[in-house]
Each structure stands twice: as structure tokens, then as C-alpha cells.
Design a protein around this motif. Structure first.
Motif, PDB file in Angstrom:
ATOM      1  N   GLN A 231      -1.799 -11.205   8.994  1.00  0.00           N
ATOM      2  CA  GLN A 231      -0.573 -11.414   8.227  1.00  0.00           C
ATOM      3  C   GLN A 231       0.293 -10.165   8.300  1.00  0.00           C
ATOM      4  OE1 GLN A 231      -2.237 -12.360   4.358  1.00  0.00           O
ATOM      5  NE2 GLN A 231      -2.060 -14.549   4.707  1.00  0.00           N
ATOM      6  N   HIS A 232       1.571 -10.381   8.512  1.00  0.00           N
ATOM      7  CA  HIS A 232       2.520  -9.267   8.538  1.00  0.00           C
ATOM      8  C   HIS A 232       2.980  -9.011   7.102  1.00  0.00           C
ATOM      9  CE1 HIS A 232       5.491  -6.445   9.702  1.00  0.00           C
ATOM     10  NE2 HIS A 232       6.531  -7.250   9.530  1.00  0.00           N
ATOM     11  N   ARG A 233       2.227  -8.141   6.415  1.00  0.00           N
ATOM     12  CA  ARG A 233       2.539  -7.863   5.018  1.00  0.00           C
ATOM     13  C   ARG A 233       1.943  -6.515   4.627  1.00  0.00           C
ATOM     14  NH1 ARG A 233      -1.014 -12.068   1.438  1.00  0.00           N
ATOM     15  NH2 ARG A 233       0.514 -11.353  -0.074  1.00  0.00           N
ATOM     16  N   ASN A 234       2.413  -5.989   3.512  1.00  0.00           N
ATOM     17  CA  ASN A 234       1.909  -4.718   2.984  1.00  0.00           C
ATOM     18  C   ASN A 234       1.272  -4.989   1.629  1.00  0.00           C
ATOM     19  OD1 ASN A 234       3.242  -3.586   5.205  1.00  0.00           O
ATOM     20  ND2 ASN A 234       5.117  -3.290   4.011  1.00  0.00           N
ATOM     21  N   CYS A 235       0.112  -4.393   1.413  1.00  0.00           N
ATOM     22  CA  CYS A 235      -0.641  -4.646   0.184  1.00  0.00           C
ATOM     23  C   CYS A 235      -1.017  -3.327  -0.482  1.00  0.00           C
ATOM     24  CB  CYS A 235      -1.907  -5.440   0.473  1.00  0.00           C
ATOM     25  SG  CYS A 235      -1.601  -7.089   1.145  1.00  0.00           S
ATOM     26  N   SER A 236      -0.841  -3.257  -1.802  1.00  0.00           N
ATOM     27  CA  SER A 236      -1.132  -2.037  -2.557  1.00  0.00           C
ATOM     28  C   SER A 236      -2.167  -2.308  -3.636  1.00  0.00           C
ATOM     29  CB  SER A 236       0.141  -1.493  -3.207  1.00  0.00           C
ATOM     30  OG  SER A 236       1.071  -1.068  -2.228  1.00  0.00           O
ATOM     31  N   PHE A 237      -3.092  -1.365  -3.781  1.00  0.00           N
ATOM     32  CA  PHE A 237      -4.069  -1.383  -4.879  1.00  0.00           C
ATOM     33  C   PHE A 237      -3.756  -0.190  -5.759  1.00  0.00           C
ATOM     34  CE2 PHE A 237      -7.954  -0.824  -7.190  1.00  0.00           C
ATOM     35  CZ  PHE A 237      -8.515  -2.090  -7.298  1.00  0.00           C
ATOM     36  N   SER A 238      -3.327  -0.457  -6.997  1.00  0.00           N
ATOM     37  CA  SER A 238      -2.833   0.581  -7.901  1.00  0.00           C
ATOM     38  C   SER A 238      -3.864   0.898  -8.983  1.00  0.00           C
ATOM     39  CB  SER A 238      -1.526   0.128  -8.553  1.00  0.00           C
ATOM     40  OG  SER A 238      -1.060   1.080  -9.480  1.00  0.00           O
ATOM     41  N   ILE A 239      -4.137   2.193  -9.161  1.00  0.00           N
ATOM     42  CA  ILE A 239      -5.082   2.657 -10.187  1.00  0.00           C
ATOM     43  C   ILE A 239      -4.308   3.611 -11.095  1.00  0.00           C
ATOM     44  CG2 ILE A 239      -7.341   3.681 -10.603  1.00  0.00           C
ATOM     45  CD1 ILE A 239      -7.725   3.358  -7.454  1.00  0.00           C
ATOM     46  N   ILE A 240      -4.107   3.225 -12.331  1.00  0.00           N
ATOM     47  CA  ILE A 240      -3.224   3.987 -13.215  1.00  0.00           C
ATOM     48  C   ILE A 240      -4.013   5.087 -13.924  1.00  0.00           C
ATOM     49  CG2 ILE A 240      -1.374   3.771 -14.912  1.00  0.00           C
ATOM     50  CD1 ILE A 240      -1.283   0.833 -14.384  1.00  0.00           C
ATOM     51  N   TYR A 241      -4.674   5.909 -13.135  1.00  0.00           N
ATOM     52  CA  TYR A 241      -5.471   7.035 -13.623  1.00  0.00           C
ATOM     53  C   TYR A 241      -5.545   8.087 -12.514  1.00  0.00           C
ATOM     54  CZ  TYR A 241      -7.283   3.406 -16.800  1.00  0.00           C
ATOM     55  OH  TYR A 241      -7.405   2.385 -17.701  1.00  0.00           O
ATOM     56  N   PRO A 242      -5.756   9.358 -12.867  1.00  0.00           N
ATOM     57  CA  PRO A 242      -6.174  10.338 -11.853  1.00  0.00           C
ATOM     58  C   PRO A 242      -7.599  10.000 -11.423  1.00  0.00           C
ATOM     59  CG  PRO A 242      -5.347  11.406 -13.864  1.00  0.00           C
ATOM     60  CD  PRO A 242      -5.572   9.967 -14.196  1.00  0.00           C
ATOM     61  N   VAL A 243      -7.838   9.931 -10.109  1.00  0.00           N
ATOM     62  CA  VAL A 243      -9.133   9.430  -9.652  1.00  0.00           C
ATOM     63  C   VAL A 243      -9.668  10.205  -8.452  1.00  0.00           C
ATOM     64  CG1 VAL A 243      -8.739   7.056 -10.434  1.00  0.00           C
ATOM     65  CG2 VAL A 243      -8.041   7.725  -8.120  1.00  0.00           C
ATOM     66  N   VAL A 244     -10.974  10.025  -8.233  1.00  0.00           N
ATOM     67  CA  VAL A 244     -11.596  10.322  -6.953  1.00  0.00           C
ATOM     68  C   VAL A 244     -11.717   8.982  -6.240  1.00  0.00           C
ATOM     69  CG1 VAL A 244     -13.644  11.157  -5.755  1.00  0.00           C
ATOM     70  CG2 VAL A 244     -12.908  12.254  -7.880  1.00  0.00           C
ATOM     71  N   ILE A 245     -11.153   8.897  -5.035  1.00  0.00           N
ATOM     72  CA  ILE A 245     -11.228   7.658  -4.272  1.00  0.00           C
ATOM     73  C   ILE A 245     -12.006   7.919  -2.986  1.00  0.00           C
ATOM     74  CG2 ILE A 245      -8.965   8.045  -3.171  1.00  0.00           C
ATOM     75  CD1 ILE A 245      -8.616   4.945  -3.341  1.00  0.00           C
ATOM     76  N   LYS A 246     -12.955   7.047  -2.685  1.00  0.00           N
ATOM     77  CA  LYS A 246     -13.831   7.212  -1.530  1.00  0.00           C
ATOM     78  C   LYS A 246     -13.736   5.961  -0.667  1.00  0.00           C
ATOM     79  CE  LYS A 246     -18.715   7.983  -0.303  1.00  0.00           C
ATOM     80  NZ  LYS A 246     -20.082   8.161  -0.853  1.00  0.00           N
ATOM     81  N   ILE A 247     -13.201   6.137   0.529  1.00  0.00           N
ATOM     82  CA  ILE A 247     -13.077   5.035   1.478  1.00  0.00           C
ATOM     83  C   ILE A 247     -14.324   5.023   2.357  1.00  0.00           C
ATOM     84  CG2 ILE A 247     -11.719   4.049   3.366  1.00  0.00           C
ATOM     85  CD1 ILE A 247      -9.277   5.422   2.119  1.00  0.00           C
ATOM     86  N   SER A 248     -15.039   3.903   2.364  1.00  0.00           N
ATOM     87  CA  SER A 248     -16.319   3.848   3.067  1.00  0.00           C
ATOM     88  C   SER A 248     -16.246   3.068   4.370  1.00  0.00           C
ATOM     89  CB  SER A 248     -17.389   3.214   2.161  1.00  0.00           C
ATOM     90  OG  SER A 248     -16.987   1.918   1.751  1.00  0.00           O
ATOM     91  N   ASP A 249     -15.201   2.267   4.546  1.00  0.00           N
ATOM     92  CA  ASP A 249     -15.133   1.445   5.745  1.00  0.00           C
ATOM     93  C   ASP A 249     -13.681   1.042   5.985  1.00  0.00           C
ATOM     94  OD1 ASP A 249     -16.579   0.033   7.857  1.00  0.00           O
ATOM     95  OD2 ASP A 249     -15.944  -1.799   6.837  1.00  0.00           O
ATOM     96  N   LEU A 250     -13.221   1.216   7.213  1.00  0.00           N
ATOM     97  CA  LEU A 250     -11.847   0.867   7.557  1.00  0.00           C
ATOM     98  C   LEU A 250     -11.829   0.239   8.938  1.00  0.00           C
ATOM     99  CD1 LEU A 250      -8.788   0.928   7.015  1.00  0.00           C
ATOM    100  CD2 LEU A 250      -8.750   3.242   7.966  1.00  0.00           C
ATOM    101  N   ILE A 251     -11.313  -0.986   9.016  1.00  0.00           N
ATOM    102  CA  ILE A 251     -11.169  -1.692  10.282  1.00  0.00           C
ATOM    103  C   ILE A 251      -9.704  -2.072  10.442  1.00  0.00           C
ATOM    104  CG2 ILE A 251     -11.866  -3.723  11.630  1.00  0.00           C
ATOM    105  CD1 ILE A 251     -14.451  -3.765  10.000  1.00  0.00           C
ATOM    106  N   LEU A 252      -9.068  -1.503  11.482  1.00  0.00           N
ATOM    107  CA  LEU A 252      -7.654  -1.735  11.714  1.00  0.00           C
ATOM    108  C   LEU A 252      -7.392  -2.464  13.030  1.00  0.00           C
ATOM    109  CD1 LEU A 252      -6.239   1.692  10.503  1.00  0.00           C
ATOM    110  CD2 LEU A 252      -5.986  -0.506   9.358  1.00  0.00           C
ATOM    111  N   GLY A 253      -8.419  -2.804  13.740  1.00  0.00           N
ATOM    112  CA  GLY A 253      -8.249  -3.493  14.996  1.00  0.00           C
ATOM    113  C   GLY A 253      -7.926  -2.558  16.147  1.00  0.00           C
ATOM    114  N   HIS A 254      -7.709  -1.373  15.970  1.00  0.00           N
ATOM    115  CA  HIS A 254      -7.445  -0.485  17.101  1.00  0.00           C
ATOM    116  C   HIS A 254      -8.214   0.826  16.966  1.00  0.00           C
ATOM    117  CE1 HIS A 254      -4.629   1.711  14.436  1.00  0.00           C
ATOM    118  NE2 HIS A 254      -4.128   0.556  14.169  1.00  0.00           N
TER     119      HIS A 254
END
Length: 352
Positions: A231-254
């Protein structure tokens, strides 16, 4: 009168007494079981009258006591049929399904109610009853998303509808739009009621969303996987706090880098990427970009972001199935006080 006859009579009387004792014991057990069943039925009835939402616990229930399990099933069914109801305040926040009624006790000119569900939910607003004076200046408007201090979520860049179509005015649509469904897990209403006694009633329902896109988190900690399937779209996940964010897996097709934002670096020109944003407002398009991820990886990328609002935003060209998994938790006071420890002078003091 012979001894043999007396002995035979004695044996017969003994058998009769044993049979009677067994009968009494069986009768007592049966009565006890019946009494327990009656007690549980009474408890179920009283619980139903009280409108309890918790069911009776079936402790030690076995195959010979199906009424205990039945009471739990029945209790859940009774609870499921009860519609939660309460009055709506002029400024309110709702996260549960139910029916809500606003009745003005005095002129209420600046009111809003914010609705939020789980990330995988959409919100439906059904008008049950509306008694407002549209000609006298009253209004009742649904907004698809949240808007606060002029800032919108999702931003105008990320929402499937133009801003003008995200407002649904009851005074203009009337009976045509008595049921309105949000495009994400948040929605809100604005309303103004001048005449005391006037008001409205609506019902909030939640529906499953198979591919959540724009989300505001209800909690300061959690984990989530965002999937955008061709899908040609942009998606946001909003966290209304100061946080530690840990990305464990990312698949972008390239496959494998995290770039801190600098004028000459980033993912400019790449059709599919993830960016981390920080700011003090609600609109992701007005936040400061902190980091870009434009190559797939399996592993771990962590960042501390001391902003009031942290957003993970995925930009998709529609050519691939993009997927990102991450977890987050709120920065504690010690981490906030020491957030400059890595000497990375960036907006909201991000540190890897």
C-alpha cells in the motif's frame, strides 16, 4: 422358634438395617449436592441482579460438578449483554464501549470528548438521540482522529482523507450520517449546547482492524508490529511519553543501518523507510526527525528519546510488504535526568 430360624431372622434384619443406612447416606449426599446447586443458582441470580462483570470462580470443578462451569459461562454471557452507560462530561476521555449521554445543565460552549481503542481497533460512533438547536448556534461534530491546539493526528500527510472530509457535522448531515467509523484507533467529538436540558446520546462500539496504520498508544509501555501490505501510505505509531524504543525487526523489501539525522545523511530518495520523530505536539509532520532506518535488518536498534511525544513513522511506496516490530517503555526519572550522558546534542536528547 428353632435356633436356625432365629439366626435367619437376625441376618435378614441386619441386611435391612444396612440397606436403610446406605439409603440414608445416599439421600444425604443427594440432598447436599442439590443444596450446593441451589446455592450456586442463587449466587448467579444475585450476581446478575447486581450487574457484576466478574464471573464466579470454579475452584476445583470436576466432571461431577458441571454446574460450576456452567455458572462461569452463564456469568460471562450475562456480563456480555450489559451495556455500560454513564453521563458524558464537557471534557471527557473514553476508552470503553458503551452508551453515553450529555445533558447541558448550563450553556456549554467549548466541549470535546476523546475516544481511544486498542491499536487493532476502529471506533464506531452511533447517534441514538440528538436534541440540539443547530439554528441557535449549537453544533455536534465528529473528527476522524484527534486534534489538540491546532495539531492533528494523524497528520494531513498521513490520513487517507482530506482535512475537510475528516469533520462530520451533525447539523449538516443529520440523519444521513448517524453512524460514523474512524480510520484509526482514535476519534473525537466537538460540541456546543446553549440551552439547559438539551443534549444527545451516542453509543461507542469497537471493530477489528486487520492492518492498523495510524495509532496512538494508550500505555507508556508495550510492543507492536506494523505491517503495510503493498500500500502506498504512511503510518505513524505515537507514544505520548519520553521512551526507550527498541526496534527488533525491520523488513522493507530492499540489509543494516541506523542513521542519526544530519543535514547530509538520511533516507532521502528511498521509497520505503522508517523514521523516528520527537516533539511536544500531536502532529508527526511538525516533529523533529531524529533517526532514519532505510535498510532491512534482524537484530536490535535502540534509542532513548526524551521528548513528550515519540513517533515511529513508516513511509511505504506500495511496492513491497513492509514490516517493523518494536517495543517501548517510558524513561524513568533517572534516565531523564541523565539523558545527555552520550553527549549527542540533538532535539530531545536522543541517545543510542
Amino acid at each position: 422358634g428353632t435356633p436356625q430360624a432365629a439366626a435367619y431372622q437376625y441376618r435378614q434384619e441386619r441386611k435391612l438395617r444396612q440397606w436403610e443406612r446406605g439409603r440414608d447416606q445416599r439421600g444425604s449426599a443427594s440432598m447436599a449436592s442439590a443444596f450446593r446447586l441451589q446455592c450456586h443458582c442463587i449466587l448467579i441470580f444475585l450476581a446478575a441482579l447486581k450487574g457484576e462483570t466478574r464471573y464466579l470462580e470454579a475452584r476445583g470443578a470436576g466432571e461431577d460438578e458441571p454446574f460450576l462451569l456452567l455458572s462461569a459461562d452463564l456469568k460471562r454471557e450475562l456480563a456480555g449483554r450489559q451495556l455500560y452507560r454513564r453521563a458524558l462530561r464537557c471534557i471527557d476521555m473514553l476508552s470503553v464501549e458503551g452508551q453515553f449521554t450529555f445533558t447541558a445543565e448550563q450553556p456549554q460552549l467549548h466541549c470535546a470528548a476523546f475516544f481511544i481503542g486498542d491499536p487493532e481497533e476502529l471506533i464506531t460512533i452511533d447517534y441514538d438521540f440528538v436534541n440540539i438547536d443547530c439554528q441557535g448556534g449549537d453544533f455536534l461534530k465528529v473528527f476522524d482522529g484527534w486534534i489538540l491546539k491546532g495539531e492533528k493526528f494523524p497528520s494531513s500527510l498521513d490520513h487517507p482523507l482530506p482535512t475537510s472530509e475528516r469533520y462530520i457535522d451533525f447539523c449538516e448531515s443529520g440523519n444521513i450520517r448517524r453512524s460514523i467509523r474512524s480510520s484509526q484507533n482514535v476519534a473525537m467529538i466537538f460540541f456546543r449546547v446553549h440551552e439547559p436540558g438539551n443534549g444527545f446520546t451516542f453509543t461507542i462500539k469497537k471493530n477489528a482492524n486487520l492492518f492498523p496504520c495510524n495509532v496512538i498508544s494508550q500505555t507508556p509501555a508495550g510492543r507492536f508490529t506494523m505491517v503495510i501490505p503493498h500500500q502506498h501510505r504512511n503510518c505513524s505509531f505515537s507514544i505520548i511519553y519520553p521512551v526507550v524504543i527498541k526496534i527488533s525487526d525491520l523488513i522493507l523489501g530492499h540489509v543494516n543501518s541506523l542513521h542519526l539525522k544530519k543535514p547530509s545523511t538520511g533516507c532521502a530518495g528511498v521509497g520505503d523507510f522508517v523514521e523516528l520523530l520527537g516533539g511536544t505536539g500531536l502532529d508527526p509532520s511538525k516533529m523533529f526527525p531524529l533517526a532514519d532506518l532505510c535498510q532491512s535488518f534482524h537484530g536490535s536498534a535502540q534509542m532513548k528519546i526524551g521528548c513528550d511525544n515519540t513517533v515511529l513513522r513508516m513511509v511505504s511506496s506500495g511496492k513491497h510488504i513492509n514490516r517493523v516490530s518494536f517495543e517501548y517503555h517510558q524513561l524513568d526519572q533517572y534516565e531523564l535526568e541523565n539523558r545527555k550522558e552520550n553527549s549527542i546534542e540533538e532535539f530531545c536528547f536522543p541517545s543510542i
